[in-house]
Write an enzyme that holds these catalytic residues in place. Structure first.
Site, PDB file in Angstrom:
ATOM      1  N   TYR A 120       0.808  -1.216   0.000  1.00 16.59           N
ATOM      2  CA  TYR A 120       0.000   0.000   0.000  1.00 16.59           C
ATOM      3  C   TYR A 120       0.847   1.276   0.000  1.00 16.59           C
ATOM      4  O   TYR A 120       0.335   2.351   0.267  1.00 16.59           O
ATOM      5  CB  TYR A 120      -0.930   0.025   1.223  1.00 16.59           C
ATOM      6  CG  TYR A 120      -2.060  -0.977   1.184  1.00 16.59           C
ATOM      7  CD1 TYR A 120      -2.458  -1.584  -0.006  1.00 16.59           C
ATOM      8  CD2 TYR A 120      -2.751  -1.304   2.342  1.00 16.59           C
ATOM      9  CE1 TYR A 120      -3.495  -2.494  -0.032  1.00 16.59           C
ATOM     10  CE2 TYR A 120      -3.793  -2.220   2.321  1.00 16.59           C
ATOM     11  CZ  TYR A 120      -4.160  -2.805   1.132  1.00 16.59           C
ATOM     12  OH  TYR A 120      -5.192  -3.701   1.115  1.00 16.59           O
ATOM     13  N   LYS A 164       4.246 -14.145   5.140  1.00 18.05           N
ATOM     14  CA  LYS A 164       4.392 -15.137   4.076  1.00 18.05           C
ATOM     15  C   LYS A 164       5.853 -15.140   3.627  1.00 18.05           C
ATOM     16  O   LYS A 164       6.163 -14.992   2.436  1.00 18.05           O
ATOM     17  CB  LYS A 164       3.424 -14.787   2.930  1.00 18.05           C
ATOM     18  CG  LYS A 164       3.337 -15.819   1.837  1.00 18.05           C
ATOM     19  CD  LYS A 164       2.302 -16.885   2.075  1.00 18.05           C
ATOM     20  CE  LYS A 164       2.361 -17.898   0.937  1.00 18.05           C
ATOM     21  NZ  LYS A 164       1.417 -19.000   1.057  1.00 18.05           N
ATOM     22  N   ASP A 196      -1.711 -17.531   4.889  1.00 17.81           N
ATOM     23  CA  ASP A 196      -2.789 -18.345   4.314  1.00 17.81           C
ATOM     24  C   ASP A 196      -3.251 -19.410   5.318  1.00 17.81           C
ATOM     25  O   ASP A 196      -4.452 -19.609   5.523  1.00 17.81           O
ATOM     26  CB  ASP A 196      -2.374 -18.967   2.974  1.00 17.81           C
ATOM     27  CG  ASP A 196      -0.978 -19.564   2.988  1.00 17.81           C
ATOM     28  OD1 ASP A 196      -0.279 -19.444   4.009  1.00 17.81           O
ATOM     29  OD2 ASP A 196      -0.589 -20.159   1.969  1.00 17.81           O
ATOM     30  N   ASP A 220      -5.045  -5.971   6.720  1.00 17.76           N
ATOM     31  CA  ASP A 220      -6.289  -5.448   6.175  1.00 17.76           C
ATOM     32  C   ASP A 220      -7.269  -6.599   5.928  1.00 17.76           C
ATOM     33  O   ASP A 220      -8.417  -6.595   6.396  1.00 17.76           O
ATOM     34  CB  ASP A 220      -5.981  -4.707   4.872  1.00 17.76           C
ATOM     35  CG  ASP A 220      -7.155  -3.914   4.345  1.00 17.76           C
ATOM     36  OD1 ASP A 220      -8.164  -3.785   5.053  1.00 17.76           O
ATOM     37  OD2 ASP A 220      -7.060  -3.428   3.204  1.00 17.76           O
ATOM     38  N   ASP A 224     -10.543  -8.082   8.474  1.00 17.78           N
ATOM     39  CA  ASP A 224     -11.917  -8.117   7.953  1.00 17.78           C
ATOM     40  C   ASP A 224     -12.479  -9.536   8.033  1.00 17.78           C
ATOM     41  O   ASP A 224     -13.667  -9.733   8.305  1.00 17.78           O
ATOM     42  CB  ASP A 224     -11.968  -7.637   6.501  1.00 17.78           C
ATOM     43  CG  ASP A 224     -12.187  -6.131   6.390  1.00 17.78           C
ATOM     44  OD1 ASP A 224     -11.804  -5.405   7.335  1.00 17.78           O
ATOM     45  OD2 ASP A 224     -12.738  -5.681   5.374  1.00 17.78           O
TER      46      ASP A 224
HETATM   47 MG    MG Z   1     -10.205  -2.869   4.934  1.00 15.16          MG
END
Ligand code: MG
Ligand code: NAI
Length: 323
Positions: A120, A164, A196, A220, A224
């Site tokens: 990001y 990872k 994962d 992120d 969620d």
């Molecule tokens: Mg989000």
């Protein structure tokens, strides 16, 4: 010591849930000064700017900021606001509260997500008609800073490092090495989980995890996912922490379908305000607010999203009465 709190309602139900949370904070009779700033769709329409400079400065100069939500302009408001408070970690608790229909009622997790780099960090390019690339940025310094924060946050407990590094050997390898090294230096236990595998394990048995430290994108997505385990985004608070400053906000948006009706659930914002109190050193008051929310969740009244018929004011008053 007096604390100055920037209050930015934004759009939609931000204008209902933020006043509710401020009312809860005011009922505690602490030395807090509230200063209001504008941001969001309505301000953009009026002035051309979703986040006026004076609101940015207000957040940058405050001891903490409480933000509701912005509509279409969410990214234009929240990204610069996170920058205004120089936040390097995003705290996202995912706790299943009593009386709420959760997929995994035993879930009680906190994600500490690196908040400045990874995929990001904005280094994305179109190189040809066929090819786009993204540069993933990981620094030892940002990883160490997150780890230092995590060590303090867990207060003697351990944490899980989710990454990872078996595939992204350089970037997540650097992240993992830095975080584990800092934890070792502080005598904090860590366990490592590939991201994962974490996604599967947390769904099957969330109780095996407590605090999770992870890079930006993983945090992120996985936070969620954990929100799904506790019954959705509706009750979830979050914090963006910087060195001298911090921003607290509910995870949900402006809820245009119910905005203006006075029936929004204020609890995610009240829980964000509880995180704000904790950040400013009012840990006892923070615990009291969270307990009051838990009691009202268990006993009612409830807003429609939780199957009740109470409005925002009734729920807010019930929380204040509990306090
Ligand atoms: Mg989000
Ligand atoms: P949303 O979170 O606003 O709404 C999703 C659903 O949850 C709706 O049915 C809504 O009524 C319900 N809901 C959300 N919060 C609630 C509350 N406190 N009480 C009762 N019900 C609640 O997400 P959506 O619909 O995807 O986005 C709506 C707008 O919000 C968009 O313009 C989006 O850009 C913005 N948004 C802003 C965010 C921010 O400022 N941080 C975050 C997410 C969305």
């Amino acid at each position: 010591m007096s604390h100055r709190i920037a209050v930015i309602e934004g759009d939609g139900i931000g204008q209902e849930v933020i006043p509710a949370a401020v009312e809860v904070l005011e009922s505690l009779d602490l030395d807090l000064e509230f200063v209001e700033g504008d941001a969001g769709d309505a301000v953009k329409e009026a002035t051309g700017e979703a986040l006026p400079q004076e609101t940015y400065d207000l957040a940058a100069d405050a001891d903490a900021t409480l933000f509701g939500a912005a509509g279409e302009t969410a990214a234009d408001v929240i990204l610069p606001l996170r920058d205004a408070v120089d936040s390097f970690v995003n705290i996202r608790p995912a706790k299943a509260y009593p009386g709420v229909n959760a997929v995994r009622p035993e879930t009680d997790l906190v994600f500490l997500r690196e908040n400045t780099e990874g995929v990001y960090s904005g280094h994305e390019d179109d190189l040809s008609d066929d090819l786009s690339t993204l540069t993933r940025v990981v620094t030892t310094s940002a990883s160490e800073k997150l780890a230092e924060f995590a060590c303090e946050y867990v207060d003697g407990e351990g944490f899980s490092v989710v990454h990872k590094a078996n595939v992204m050997r350089k970037t997540d390898g650097r992240f993992r090495d830095a975080v584990v090294r800092v934890a070792d230096d502080h005598g904090v236990d860590t366990d490592e989980v590939l991201m994962d595998a974490f996604a599967t394990r947390v769904c099957l048995d969330p109780e095996q995890f407590d605090t999770i430290v992870c890079p930006n994108l993983a945090g992120d997505v996985l936070s969620d996912l954990a929100a799904g385990l506790v019954g959705g985004l509706g009750l979830l608070p979050s914090a963006n922490i910087g060195d001298d400053n911090a921003l607290f906000e509910p995870v949900h948006g402006t809820a245009p379908d119910i905005a203006g009706e006075g029936v929004a659930n204020p609890m995610a914002t009240v829980l964000s305000a509880a995180m704000l109190l904790n950040h400013l050193g009012y840990s006892e008051e923070s615990d009291r607010v969270e307990t009051a929310v838990e009691t009202v969740l268990a006993e009612g009244p409830r807003t429609a999203d939780l199957g009740g018929d109470a409005d925002t004011d009734e729920v807010t008053q019930a929380i204040i009465d509990e306090l």
